[in-house]
Design an enzyme around this catalytic site. Sequence first.
Site, PDB file in Angstrom:
ATOM      1  N   ASP A 107       0.857  -1.189   0.000  1.00  9.75           N
ATOM      2  CA  ASP A 107       0.000   0.000   0.000  1.00  9.75           C
ATOM      3  C   ASP A 107       0.890   1.234   0.000  1.00  9.75           C
ATOM      4  O   ASP A 107       1.952   1.246   0.648  1.00  9.75           O
ATOM      5  CB  ASP A 107      -0.905   0.017   1.228  1.00  9.75           C
ATOM      6  CG  ASP A 107      -1.957  -1.084   1.186  1.00  9.75           C
ATOM      7  OD1 ASP A 107      -2.403  -1.435   0.084  1.00  9.75           O
ATOM      8  OD2 ASP A 107      -2.319  -1.594   2.268  1.00  9.75           O
ATOM      9  N   ASP A 111      -7.272  -1.481  -4.482  1.00 13.40           N
ATOM     10  CA  ASP A 111      -8.336  -1.093  -3.555  1.00 13.40           C
ATOM     11  C   ASP A 111      -9.243  -0.034  -4.182  1.00 13.40           C
ATOM     12  O   ASP A 111     -10.469  -0.075  -4.026  1.00 13.40           O
ATOM     13  CB  ASP A 111      -7.737  -0.544  -2.258  1.00 13.40           C
ATOM     14  CG  ASP A 111      -6.864  -1.566  -1.544  1.00 13.40           C
ATOM     15  OD1 ASP A 111      -7.173  -2.774  -1.642  1.00 13.40           O
ATOM     16  OD2 ASP A 111      -5.890  -1.164  -0.891  1.00 13.40           O
TER      17      ASP A 111
END
Length: 220
Positions: A149, A163
């Site tokens: 991330d 995401d």
Amino acid sequence: MQAEAGASLIDTDPTQPPGSPVSGRDRPRRPALTAVVLAIGALVWGLDQAAKAWALSTLTPGVSQPLFGHVLQLNLLFNPGAAFSLGTNITPVFAAIQAAVVIAVVLVSRRVGSLGWAVGLGLVLGGAAGNLTDRLTRPPGFAHGWVVDFLALPNWPVFNLADSAICTAAVVLAITTFRGIGLDGSISTTGRDIEVSAVGPTSETTPLEEAEKDAEKRRG
């Protein structure tokens, strides 16, 4: 009986406005919509993996860098669980869920009869496949890999492009469902009422025919 010159070979509903979802009689379009699902999925997966490779080669873990001021920042971290650091000890469970989602979307894509569903499922496919790739290929090992991330919003968990694709898919599919459009392109009664109220009543008479009817009424 042979169709008139220039007529479509697909039996479509002339009462539906342009861009309406595919009906049960428009099955020749389904392979094209399946291709849309798979193409969008492959594109999202490729962009997600490329962005993660860039983040790994450019960013320093735990060090924030502004991208768009304080609204969107770059902050590389590795997530073994879900959002908000939930389920950090059950990484293989998330890998199994994402694998099931990928398989389910590929199977269901053969039944898609609506462009909205095709786009939404394609985004789900690419997002799930992107994070699944991390789970299977990144340290500490197969099915235990930590997801990369690197995008950070204020008061929100750090996320990645996969995401973002899944969240966008949720919006697209919610709108498509609200319009009453089914996976196969069929329109429910509620959805048809919504569309008719939006586009107004349909009429098969031409303006010239309407003018002739008005003239006849005045003569009568």
